[in-house]
Design an enzyme around this catalytic site. Structure first.
Site, PDB file in Angstrom:
ATOM      1  N   ASN A 152      -9.712 121.256  37.572  1.00 25.12           N
ATOM      2  CA  ASN A 152      -9.412 120.669  38.983  1.00 25.12           C
ATOM      3  C   ASN A 152     -10.295 121.912  39.754  1.00 25.12           C
ATOM      4  O   ASN A 152      -9.502 122.996  40.014  1.00 25.12           O
ATOM      5  CB  ASN A 152      -8.088 120.692  39.356  1.00 25.12           C
ATOM      6  CG  ASN A 152      -7.902 120.440  40.970  1.00 25.12           C
ATOM      7  OD1 ASN A 152      -8.973 120.088  41.488  1.00 25.12           O
ATOM      8  ND2 ASN A 152      -6.732 120.387  41.343  1.00 25.12           N
ATOM      9  N   TRP A 153     -11.269 121.580  40.052  1.00 22.75           N
ATOM     10  CA  TRP A 153     -12.252 122.685  40.943  1.00 22.75           C
ATOM     11  C   TRP A 153     -11.811 122.608  42.296  1.00 22.75           C
ATOM     12  O   TRP A 153     -12.170 123.725  42.933  1.00 22.75           O
ATOM     13  CB  TRP A 153     -13.579 122.331  40.717  1.00 22.75           C
ATOM     14  CG  TRP A 153     -14.388 122.464  39.292  1.00 22.75           C
ATOM     15  CD1 TRP A 153     -13.561 122.772  38.215  1.00 22.75           C
ATOM     16  CD2 TRP A 153     -15.557 122.083  38.918  1.00 22.75           C
ATOM     17  NE1 TRP A 153     -14.265 122.715  37.103  1.00 22.75           N
ATOM     18  CE2 TRP A 153     -15.569 122.424  37.440  1.00 22.75           C
ATOM     19  CE3 TRP A 153     -16.711 121.890  39.471  1.00 22.75           C
ATOM     20  CZ2 TRP A 153     -16.690 122.212  36.660  1.00 22.75           C
ATOM     21  CZ3 TRP A 153     -17.906 121.731  38.702  1.00 22.75           C
ATOM     22  CH2 TRP A 153     -17.864 121.772  37.170  1.00 22.75           C
ATOM     23  N   LYS A 154     -10.972 121.800  42.742  1.00 13.56           N
ATOM     24  CA  LYS A 154     -10.542 121.982  44.178  1.00 13.56           C
ATOM     25  C   LYS A 154     -11.768 122.027  45.172  1.00 13.56           C
ATOM     26  O   LYS A 154     -12.779 121.537  44.745  1.00 13.56           O
ATOM     27  CB  LYS A 154      -9.452 123.088  44.408  1.00 13.56           C
ATOM     28  CG  LYS A 154      -8.385 122.924  43.313  1.00 13.56           C
ATOM     29  CD  LYS A 154      -7.382 123.739  43.790  1.00 13.56           C
ATOM     30  CE  LYS A 154      -6.247 123.845  42.586  1.00 13.56           C
ATOM     31  NZ  LYS A 154      -4.824 124.531  42.925  1.00 13.56           N
TER      32      LYS A 154
ATOM     33  N   HIS B 283      -1.729 115.112  43.901  1.00 16.10           N
ATOM     34  CA  HIS B 283      -1.577 116.868  43.683  1.00 16.10           C
ATOM     35  C   HIS B 283      -0.781 117.304  44.677  1.00 16.10           C
ATOM     36  O   HIS B 283      -0.656 116.834  45.745  1.00 16.10           O
ATOM     37  CB  HIS B 283      -3.236 117.567  43.751  1.00 16.10           C
ATOM     38  CG  HIS B 283      -3.177 118.758  43.466  1.00 16.10           C
ATOM     39  ND1 HIS B 283      -2.876 119.838  44.084  1.00 16.10           N
ATOM     40  CD2 HIS B 283      -3.454 119.358  42.120  1.00 16.10           C
ATOM     41  CE1 HIS B 283      -2.754 120.900  43.525  1.00 16.10           C
ATOM     42  NE2 HIS B 283      -3.407 120.908  42.521  1.00 16.10           N
TER      43      HIS B 283
ATOM     44  N   GLU C  16      -0.799 119.959  46.360  1.00 16.22           N
ATOM     45  CA  GLU C  16      -1.635 120.092  47.591  1.00 16.22           C
ATOM     46  C   GLU C  16      -1.874 119.034  48.688  1.00 16.22           C
ATOM     47  O   GLU C  16      -1.796 119.245  49.917  1.00 16.22           O
ATOM     48  CB  GLU C  16      -2.928 120.850  47.456  1.00 16.22           C
ATOM     49  CG  GLU C  16      -2.552 122.373  46.765  1.00 16.22           C
ATOM     50  CD  GLU C  16      -3.670 122.945  45.949  1.00 16.22           C
ATOM     51  OE1 GLU C  16      -4.707 122.244  45.604  1.00 16.22           O
ATOM     52  OE2 GLU C  16      -3.416 123.900  45.166  1.00 16.22           O
TER      53      GLU C  16
ATOM     54  N   GLU D 183       3.240 119.479  37.246  1.00 19.18           N
ATOM     55  CA  GLU D 183       2.724 120.665  37.823  1.00 19.18           C
ATOM     56  C   GLU D 183       3.859 121.431  38.926  1.00 19.18           C
ATOM     57  O   GLU D 183       3.804 120.981  40.057  1.00 19.18           O
ATOM     58  CB  GLU D 183       1.541 120.562  38.671  1.00 19.18           C
ATOM     59  CG  GLU D 183       0.267 120.064  37.925  1.00 19.18           C
ATOM     60  CD  GLU D 183      -1.091 120.261  38.541  1.00 19.18           C
ATOM     61  OE1 GLU D 183      -1.894 121.198  37.832  1.00 19.18           O
ATOM     62  OE2 GLU D 183      -1.300 119.800  39.664  1.00 19.18           O
TER      63      GLU D 183
ATOM     64  N   GLY E  99      -1.310 128.191  41.367  1.00 23.53           N
ATOM     65  CA  GLY E  99      -2.323 129.361  42.074  1.00 23.53           C
ATOM     66  C   GLY E  99      -1.539 130.503  42.181  1.00 23.53           C
ATOM     67  O   GLY E  99      -1.810 131.415  43.030  1.00 23.53           O
TER      68      GLY E  99
ATOM     69  N   SER F 193      -0.925 127.902  36.811  1.00 23.07           N
ATOM     70  CA  SER F 193      -1.347 128.994  36.441  1.00 23.07           C
ATOM     71  C   SER F 193      -1.617 129.092  34.794  1.00 23.07           C
ATOM     72  O   SER F 193      -1.120 130.084  34.217  1.00 23.07           O
ATOM     73  CB  SER F 193      -0.492 130.023  36.785  1.00 23.07           C
ATOM     74  OG  SER F 193      -0.304 130.132  38.263  1.00 23.07           O
TER      75      SER F 193
HETATM   76  C1  PEP Z   1      -3.803 122.708  40.112  1.00 21.96           C
HETATM   77  O1  PEP Z   1      -4.243 123.156  41.130  1.00 21.96           O
HETATM   78  O2  PEP Z   1      -3.783 121.707  39.566  1.00 21.96           O
HETATM   79  C2  PEP Z   1      -3.447 123.930  39.210  1.00 21.96           C
HETATM   80  C3  PEP Z   1      -2.880 124.065  38.247  1.00 21.96           C
HETATM   81  O3  PEP Z   1      -3.981 125.207  39.885  1.00 21.96           O
HETATM   82  P1  PEP Z   1      -3.747 126.782  39.066  1.00 21.96           P
HETATM   83  O4  PEP Z   1      -4.117 126.324  37.571  1.00 21.96           O
HETATM   84  O5  PEP Z   1      -4.856 127.727  39.841  1.00 21.96           O
HETATM   85  O6  PEP Z   1      -2.454 127.110  38.973  1.00 21.96           O
END
Ligand code: PEP
Length: 259
Positions: free
Chosen positions: A12-14, A99, A101, A171, A177, A217
């Site tokens: 997921n490049w966001k 997600h 976010e 998640e 993050g 992470s």
């Molecule tokens: C995500 O945003 O889906 C995610 C898992 O981010 P990160 O790996 O940076 O924690």
């Protein structure tokens, strides 16, 4: 590694990567990961890079394209939104929905996410439906209830057949993050719990066959332990998917495990 369900490693490049940077990254991945057979690799660039990344992976057999969001509506006066059919124009196959976010910053509810999931299926896109508890919810002993509510609400109205084309990503919000990942045992426990919820909501076959990814992470240094868990069917990677070498190592693990 022998797992009965086909694995997915998704990035997921966001809101990262210009078009030029996105092409650079995906070209590198396509070169390095051409021989991967045991997993589907999914890259989810921002909308602005979908067209070019789609062209860049045209010849790739194992890299699929995903979007990070979509509208629950098909067409019309919805400024700033993108419909599933528009994603299909770029050969998008997956779409991340719900997600944390978006749940947090755009106030997306389970009800909205379920509408989006149904719209995704209507356009033959595979939703990757994200669920996860906050640290406060976990510490208050509410994790199971929160996840059950999210699963039930976000998958509402989906048929068993649609579930066969639906992916779930667990998640934990406190792990996204932050550099604090769930331990493999924590992930396994929750994934097994989610499977139990799917058994109740649908049936044993759906519970057994649904891919459940872990996200939060994931890094080269912790992916091996997570992927060793029987109910972890892949990973959804944020930060580490932006780095070619890190993402390569994450995918490399499960296709070529070390003895
Ligand atoms: C995500 O945003 O889906 C995610 C898992 O981010 P990160 O790996 O940076 O924690």
């Amino acid at each position: 590694m022998d797992k009965e369900r086909k694995l997915i490693i998704a990035g997921n490049w966001k809101m990262n990567k210009t078009v030029a940077e996105a092409i650079d990254l995906v070209n590198g991945l396509a070169r390095e990961l051409a021989k991967v057979k045991d997993a589907d690799i999914v890259v989810c660039p921002p909308f602005t890079a979908l067209s070019d990344v789609s062209k860049a992976i045209l010849a790739s057999k194992n890299i699929a394209l995903g979007a990070q969001n979509m509208s629950e509506n098909n067409v019309g006066a919805f400024t700033g939104e993108i419909a599933a059919v528009m994603l299909k124009e770029f050969s998008v196959r997956y779409v991340i929905l719900g997600h944390s976010e978006r749940r947090m910053f755009q106030n997306e509810s389970d009800e909205l996410i379920s509408k989006k999931a149904r719209a995704a299926h209507a356009a033959a896109l595979k939703p990757i439906v994200c669920v996860g508890e906050t640290l406060t919810e976990r510490e208050a002993g509410r994790m199971e209830k929160v996840l059950e509510t999210q699963i039930q609400g976000s998958l509402a109205g989906l048929t068993k057949e649609q579930m066969a084309e639906t992916v779930i990503a667990y998640e934990p919000v406190w792990a996204i993050g932050t550099g604090k990942n769930a331990t493999p045992e924590m992930a396994q426990e929750v994934h097994a719990r989610i499977r139990a919820d799917l058994r109740t909501l649908f049936n044993p076959a759906v519970a057994n066959d649904t891919l459940i990814l872990y996200g939060g992470s994931v890094k080269p240094g912790n992916v091996d332990g997570l992927m060793a868990m029987s109910d972890v069917d892949g990973v959804l990677v944020g930060g580490a998917s932006l780095d070619e070498a890190d993402f390569h190592r994450i995918v490399w693990f499960e296709t070529k495990p070390k003895n």
